[in-house]
Design a protein around this motif. Structure first.
Motif, short mmCIF file in Angstrom:
data_model
loop_
_atom_site.label_atom_id
_atom_site.label_comp_id
_atom_site.label_asym_id
_atom_site.label_seq_id
_atom_site.Cartn_x
_atom_site.Cartn_y
_atom_site.Cartn_z
N THR A 81 50.72 33.29 51.32
CA THR A 81 50.20 33.98 50.15
C THR A 81 51.14 33.68 49.00
O THR A 81 52.25 33.19 49.23
CB THR A 81 50.08 35.50 50.39
OG1 THR A 81 49.33 36.07 49.30
CG2 THR A 81 51.43 36.19 50.45
N VAL A 82 50.71 33.93 47.78
CA VAL A 82 51.54 33.55 46.63
C VAL A 82 52.17 34.79 45.98
O VAL A 82 51.67 35.90 46.13
CB VAL A 82 50.71 32.79 45.57
CG1 VAL A 82 50.32 31.41 46.07
CG2 VAL A 82 49.48 33.58 45.15
N ALA A 83 53.26 34.55 45.25
CA ALA A 83 53.88 35.63 44.46
C ALA A 83 53.33 35.63 43.04
O ALA A 83 53.41 36.63 42.33
CB ALA A 83 55.40 35.46 44.43
N VAL A 96 48.64 41.33 47.97
CA VAL A 96 49.08 40.62 49.18
C VAL A 96 48.36 41.19 50.40
O VAL A 96 47.90 40.46 51.28
CB VAL A 96 50.61 40.72 49.34
CG1 VAL A 96 51.06 40.26 50.72
CG2 VAL A 96 51.29 39.89 48.27
N ARG A 97 48.25 42.50 50.42
CA ARG A 97 47.57 43.15 51.55
C ARG A 97 46.12 42.67 51.65
O ARG A 97 45.64 42.32 52.72
CB ARG A 97 47.63 44.68 51.34
CG ARG A 97 46.97 45.49 52.42
CD ARG A 97 47.32 46.95 52.24
NE ARG A 97 48.69 47.23 52.67
CZ ARG A 97 49.04 47.55 53.91
NH1 ARG A 97 48.12 47.68 54.85
NH2 ARG A 97 50.30 47.77 54.22
N VAL A 112 48.80 37.04 61.94
CA VAL A 112 49.31 35.71 61.57
C VAL A 112 50.71 35.59 62.15
O VAL A 112 51.54 36.48 61.94
CB VAL A 112 49.39 35.53 60.04
CG1 VAL A 112 49.95 34.16 59.69
CG2 VAL A 112 48.03 35.68 59.41
N ASP A 113 50.97 34.51 62.86
CA ASP A 113 52.28 34.39 63.51
C ASP A 113 53.41 34.22 62.48
O ASP A 113 54.45 34.85 62.59
CB ASP A 113 52.27 33.21 64.49
CG ASP A 113 51.22 33.41 65.57
OD1 ASP A 113 51.31 34.41 66.29
OD2 ASP A 113 50.28 32.58 65.65
N VAL A 114 53.19 33.32 61.53
CA VAL A 114 54.18 33.12 60.46
C VAL A 114 53.44 33.23 59.13
O VAL A 114 52.51 32.46 58.87
CB VAL A 114 54.86 31.73 60.56
CG1 VAL A 114 55.94 31.61 59.48
CG2 VAL A 114 55.46 31.51 61.94
N TYR A 115 53.83 34.20 58.32
CA TYR A 115 53.17 34.39 57.02
C TYR A 115 54.20 34.08 55.94
O TYR A 115 55.22 34.74 55.82
CB TYR A 115 52.67 35.82 56.90
CG TYR A 115 51.60 36.03 55.84
CD1 TYR A 115 50.50 35.19 55.76
CD2 TYR A 115 51.70 37.09 54.94
CE1 TYR A 115 49.51 35.40 54.80
CE2 TYR A 115 50.71 37.30 53.99
CZ TYR A 115 49.61 36.45 53.93
OH TYR A 115 48.63 36.65 52.98
N HIS A 116 53.90 33.01 55.17
CA HIS A 116 54.84 32.53 54.16
C HIS A 116 54.50 33.05 52.77
O HIS A 116 53.32 33.16 52.42
CB HIS A 116 54.76 31.00 54.02
CG HIS A 116 55.20 30.21 55.20
ND1 HIS A 116 54.40 29.94 56.27
CD2 HIS A 116 56.38 29.60 55.46
CE1 HIS A 116 55.05 29.21 57.13
NE2 HIS A 116 56.25 28.98 56.68
N LEU A 117 55.53 33.25 51.99
CA LEU A 117 55.32 33.27 50.54
C LEU A 117 55.32 31.80 50.14
O LEU A 117 56.25 31.05 50.47
CB LEU A 117 56.43 34.02 49.83
CG LEU A 117 56.17 35.49 49.56
CD1 LEU A 117 57.27 36.04 48.67
CD2 LEU A 117 54.80 35.72 48.91
#
Ligand SMILES: NC(=O)c1ccc[n+]([C@@H]2O[C@H](COP(=O)([O-])OP(=O)(O)OC[C@H]3O[C@@H](n4cnc5c(N)ncnc54)[C@H](OP(=O)(O)O)[C@@H]3O)[C@@H](O)[C@H]2O)c1
Length: 337
Positions: A81-83, A96-97, A112-117
């Motif tokens: 997801t983005v900031a 974000v939610r 989600v196993d790995v959730y990145h910004l």
């Protein structure tokens, strides 16, 4: 397929991960149908790949969700997801939610196993840490995220300013960074800290652009030699990549992927392709061990001082590669994320 423990996450992951973004987007950006993209993902599973990366703006979450629905528990899925939005507006915790809910729907998963910004700019890190991270931690507490990750911009942050700051915080279990022949700066700037903290490292875009296009790379090496950025006497201008073949390396992409995969601190190398034959080649390359030592040493001695951006650099005018004191390019051009 070779597997590694993914740093402090403890996940057991294939060194070859499949990326759903970049120039290919599983082939969707090059004219493939969704069914063909699904076949590529499933071919990856057959080859032993168990790490899959996507993001909402790649348009591949749904394809990956459909392809992996029958084996969800056996694979690790990373999304983002983005900031800050493309229009420059900041994203709130509530945004974000709802973005995560949409991602989970497309992935056909509860977690989600790995959730990145995604692609956080250095100037945005403070905002992201203060405003977004608390929501990510809450979502992790609710069981919707297993591990937090953060990725940099391949185009505008060639020397990893944002990630250098991020790894000082104790929040991120996973970082996604660029590492190529022409930008090995993470070796000194980033990996000492990730190794010390056992943070998992995924490499993106290591074969993108001229790193999978031998003629373009040869032309770029010749330009760098002409400009005095690399030693003129160190390369054969007529055939600057010959040392790869002389070392028994079968293709440029094989060299690009194997070079980064065996850098200490690296866990997963993301390969981006929509071509099943390329995927097979790449999986094989990433299970073939390190490059011959003389080839690796040559790549470090020739290019180790560069820190060039890894976004579509061959599209930039030659002036972007004019020699400078630190030989870095900040990459004002397109960033394929
Ligand atoms: N900031 C971020 O978060 C960020 C930024 C960049 C990338 N990423 C992630 O990292 C992943 C990997 O980066 P990338 O997609 O740029 O991938 P990459 O693997 O570095 O490069 C992909 C390019 O190389 C070509 N290629 C791949 N294998 C080949 C082979 N065996 N022979 C010839 N050409 C080959 C592909 O074309 P074909 O389709 O024809 O094979 C495509 O044009 C992305 O998909 C994305 O998941 C994240």
């Amino acid at each position: 397929m070779d597997y590694r423990t993914f740093g402090r996450t403890g996940l057991r992951v294939s060194v070859c991960g499949l990326g759903g973004g970049g120039e290919s987007r599983l082939g969707l950006k090059k004219g493939s149908t969704e069914d063909q993209a699904i076949e590529v993902v499933r071919r990856g599973v057959d080859l032993g790949i168990n790490y899959f990366d996507t993001a909402p703006n790649y348009g591949t979450e749904d394809v990956i969700g459909r392809a992996l629905a029958g084996c969800r528990d056996d694979v690790v899925i990373s999304s983002k997801t983005v900031a800050r939005r493309a229009d420059g507006s900041p994203v709130s915790g509530a945004d974000v939610r709802s973005a995560l809910d949409e991602t989970l729907r497309k992935l056909r998963s509860d977690v989600v196993d790995v959730y990145h910004l995604h692609r956080v700019q250095p100037d945005d890190y403070g905002y992201a840490a203060a405003e977004i991270v608390p929501e990510l931690l809450a979502l992790r507490g609710e069981g919707k995220i297993r591990f937090l990750g953060i990725s940099e911009s391949t185009g505008s942050d060639a020397r990893h300013a944002m990630l250098s700051r991020a790894v000082a915080d104790d929040v991120w279990d996973v970082v996604m960074t660029g590492f190529t022949f022409f930008n090995q700066s993470a070796r000194d700037v980033l990996f000492p800290a990730t190794i010390a903290k056992d943070i998992a490292v995924e490499i993106m875009a290591s074969a993108r652009s001229y790193f999978s296009r031998p003629e373009q790379l040869a032309a770029e090496i010749a330009r760098l030699a002409d400009a005095g950025v690399i030693g003129r006497d160190d390369v054969d201008p007529a055939d600057p990549l010959r040392f790869l073949a002389d070392g028994g390396v079968r293709s440029l992409t094989e060299a690009s992927y194997r070079f980064v995969a065996h850098e200490p601190g690296v866990h997963v190398v993301l390969v981006g392709t929509g071509n099943p034959a390329h995927l097979e080649e790449n999986a094989r390359a990433l299970s073939s061990g390190p490059l011959p030592p003389e080839v690796s040493k040559r790549l470090v001695s020739l290019f180790g001082h560069l820190s060039m951006a890894v976004d579509a650099p061959w599209r930039k005018p030659p002036a972007a590669h004019a020699p400078s004191q630190d030989t870095s390019t900040t990459g004002s051009g397109e960033d394929l994320q």
